[in-house]
Scaffold this active site. Structure first.
Site, PDB file in Angstrom:
ATOM      1  N   HIS A 206       0.823  -1.202   0.000  1.00 20.76           N
ATOM      2  CA  HIS A 206       0.000   0.000   0.000  1.00 20.76           C
ATOM      3  C   HIS A 206       0.862   1.260   0.000  1.00 20.76           C
ATOM      4  O   HIS A 206       0.423   2.322  -0.380  1.00 20.76           O
ATOM      5  CB  HIS A 206      -0.887   0.026   1.254  1.00 20.76           C
ATOM      6  CG  HIS A 206      -2.094  -0.843   1.145  1.00 20.76           C
ATOM      7  ND1 HIS A 206      -2.025  -2.195   1.010  1.00 20.76           N
ATOM      8  CD2 HIS A 206      -3.415  -0.533   1.140  1.00 20.76           C
ATOM      9  CE1 HIS A 206      -3.259  -2.690   0.939  1.00 20.76           C
ATOM     10  NE2 HIS A 206      -4.115  -1.702   1.009  1.00 20.76           N
TER      11      HIS A 206
HETATM   12  N1  LIG Z   1     -12.317  -9.542   1.263  1.00 20.84           N
HETATM   13  C1  LIG Z   1     -13.374  -8.738   1.192  1.00 20.84           C
HETATM   14  N2  LIG Z   1     -14.531  -9.145   0.616  1.00 20.84           N
HETATM   15  C2  LIG Z   1     -15.596  -8.331   0.526  1.00 20.84           C
HETATM   16  N3  LIG Z   1     -15.608  -7.086   0.988  1.00 20.84           N
HETATM   17  C3  LIG Z   1     -14.496  -6.625   1.568  1.00 20.84           C
HETATM   18  C4  LIG Z   1     -13.317  -7.415   1.701  1.00 20.84           C
HETATM   19  N4  LIG Z   1     -12.366  -6.659   2.311  1.00 20.84           N
HETATM   20  C5  LIG Z   1     -12.924  -5.453   2.532  1.00 20.84           C
HETATM   21  N5  LIG Z   1     -14.199  -5.439   2.092  1.00 20.84           N
HETATM   22  C6  LIG Z   1     -15.133  -4.320   2.113  1.00 20.84           C
HETATM   23  O1  LIG Z   1     -14.411  -3.159   1.803  1.00 20.84           O
HETATM   24  C7  LIG Z   1     -14.713  -2.154   2.755  1.00 20.84           C
HETATM   25  C8  LIG Z   1     -13.506  -1.261   2.981  1.00 20.84           C
HETATM   26  O2  LIG Z   1     -13.184  -0.626   1.767  1.00 20.84           O
HETATM   27  P1  LIG Z   1     -11.928   0.326   1.677  1.00 20.84           P
HETATM   28  O3  LIG Z   1     -12.035   1.018   0.380  1.00 20.84           O
HETATM   29  O4  LIG Z   1     -11.829   1.135   2.914  1.00 20.84           O
HETATM   30  O5  LIG Z   1     -10.736  -0.693   1.579  1.00 20.84           O
HETATM   31  P2  LIG Z   1      -9.658  -1.122   2.692  1.00 20.84           P
HETATM   32  O6  LIG Z   1     -10.268  -2.140   3.571  1.00 20.84           O
HETATM   33  O7  LIG Z   1      -9.096   0.076   3.349  1.00 20.84           O
HETATM   34  O8  LIG Z   1      -8.634  -1.825   1.725  1.00 20.84           O
HETATM   35  P3  LIG Z   1      -7.114  -2.164   1.966  1.00 20.84           P
HETATM   36  O9  LIG Z   1      -7.010  -2.884   3.249  1.00 20.84           O
HETATM   37  O10 LIG Z   1      -6.748  -2.999   0.806  1.00 20.84           O
HETATM   38  O11 LIG Z   1      -6.405  -0.853   1.954  1.00 20.84           O
HETATM   39  C9  LIG Z   1     -15.136  -2.889   3.996  1.00 20.84           C
HETATM   40  O12 LIG Z   1     -16.012  -2.112   4.769  1.00 20.84           O
HETATM   41  C10 LIG Z   1     -15.812  -4.136   3.448  1.00 20.84           C
HETATM   42  O13 LIG Z   1     -17.191  -3.906   3.192  1.00 20.84           O
END
Ligand SMILES: Nc1ncnc2c1ncn2[C@@H]1O[C@H](COP(=O)(O)OP(=O)(O)OP(=O)(O)O)[C@@H](O)[C@H]1O
Ligand SMILES: [Mg+2]
Lengths: 222, 136
Positions: free
Chosen positions: B9
């Site tokens: 990231h």
């Molecule tokens: N493996 C997954 N399958 C389905 N939905 C997911 C998964 N991981 C995260 N999410 C969804 O994505 C949302 C978060 O989106 P966001 O854009 O904030 O990404 P993030 O979790 O910060 O990603 P990253 O950890 O890759 O930076 C969560 O609230 C959840 O609904």
């Protein structure tokens, strides 16, 4: 003769969705700050701003429904850095591969598109129902739409029950523990917080009911 | 000799890991960082198109091993592979290895000329390594 949704209505739906996400960026930020890294609002706002710009570009119209969904998918995949990018991106990319008549869909085709999208999203994220993710809003909505279709309900009713199911699914994420994504690092302490992705996914069905459920001049305001 | 791609990231993490790995293998092994968003280096996140470009930049017909941090890094690495032509896709592996230690081990084994499969097995084996052995 089944009621149909036009390409223009689908475009207006996605633009209204973009408006909704952009207006409510802070709500997503607040939810993701509680159980994640506080970037879901920024991620979705950046992505949907680009989607809106692209869909409103008069020199570059999407000629058919598959192109529309593919455009949304590619824009989200390249603009959104968090999980929401590949997840919503895959949702729309897969929906674009579902059979449609080019410039209009009936309820059966719409339900099938959303089912394709849901299956793609689940393959991508490996999440199941009750993992406290966007799947908890999308899956009940797609199932409710399929049930409405099977029992011969109108398009407007199918969209209304899908919205209702998405809302209940979103609210249910408050009561459960996260098993996927960053919120899972909190373990049981994720309980009591609404999932940000389920919230942005609910708006997809909320705006669909507004724009796609009313055949007459689709609304462009919230 | 296989190529290596490091996905994080954070641009600083991916570049830092790449430097650590290069220290082990010198210039023999092609490796590239894909950290943060290509469009804006201040943004934390992962970018499928950037990952794809990094894979192309280190391409060798022996294959490319992709090491990732978590969440969207995994999903965007998968999307990057799906966008590659089939004959290249089949010569890429996304590793289960932890990014930092995996990169070091992968650089060593890639530099020895090991196959893609063997480099990945060696990198993933670090999952079993213990840093501290605690008395029971
Ligand atoms: N493996 C997954 N399958 C389905 N939905 C997911 C998964 N991981 C995260 N999410 C969804 O994505 C949302 C978060 O989106 P966001 O854009 O904030 O990404 P993030 O979790 O910060 O990603 P990253 O950890 O890759 O930076 C969560 O609230 C959840 O609904
Ligand atoms: Mg986040």
């Amino acid at each position: 003769m089944a009621q149909e949704i036009t390409l223009g209505q689908l475009r207006n739906w996605l633009i209204l969705y973009a408006d909704r996400v952009i207006a409510k960026e802070e709500e997503l930020t607040r939810l993701d700050a509680a159980i994640g890294d506080a970037d879901h609002g920024v991620n979705m706002r950046r992505g949907m701003e680009k989607v809106r710009e692209r869909l409103q570009d008069p020199n570059n119209p999407c000629p058919d429904i598959s192109a529309l969904f593919r455009t949304v998918a590619m824009t989200l995949i390249s603009a959104v850095g968090g999980a929401a990018g590949p997840l919503y991106g895959t949702f729309f990319l897969r929906a674009a591969t579902s059979p449609n008549d080019g410039t209009h869909v009936d309820l059966a085709q719409l339900a099938r598109m959303l089912r394709f999208g849901l299956d793609g999203l689940k393959q991508r994220g490996k999440a199941h129902i009750d993992d406290k993710t966007m799947v908890d809003a999308i899956q009940p909505a797609v199932e409710a739409m399929e049930a409405a279709l099977a029992s011969g309900q109108s398009l407007a009713v199918a969209l209304a029950v899908a919205q209702q199911a998405a809302r209940l699914g979103m609210e249910h994420t408050i009561d459960i523990r996260a098993n996927k994504g960053r919120a899972s690092y909190l373990g049981d302490r994720s309980i009591g917080h609404q999932d940000p992705g389920a919230t942005s996914a609910y708006w997809l069905f909320e705006t669909a009911a507004i724009v796609l459920g009313s055949p007459a001049s689709p609304s462009n305001t919230g | 000799m296989i190529g290596l791609v490091f996905v994080s990231h954070s641009r600083l993490i991916a570049e830092g890991v790449c430097r650590l790995a290069q220290q082990m293998s010198g210039d023999d092994v092609q490796m590239a960082p894909a950290g943060g968003m290509a469009e804006d280096e201040t943004l934390l996140g992962t970018d499928a198109m950037y990952i794809m470009a990094a894979i192309e930049s280190v391409w060798s017909d022996d294959g490319v091993l992709i090491l990732v941090d978590m969440g969207s890094a995994v999903m965007n690495a998968e999307i990057a592979l799906e966008f590659l032509p089939g004959e290249k896709r089949n010569r890429c592996t996304i590793s289960n290895a932890p990014l930092v230690e995996g990169a070091i081990v992968a650089a060593v084994h890639a530099g020895l000329g090991d196959t893609l499969h063997d480099v990945n097995v060696a990198a993933e084996a670090v999952l079993n390594a213990r840093k501290i052995v605690r008395a029971k």
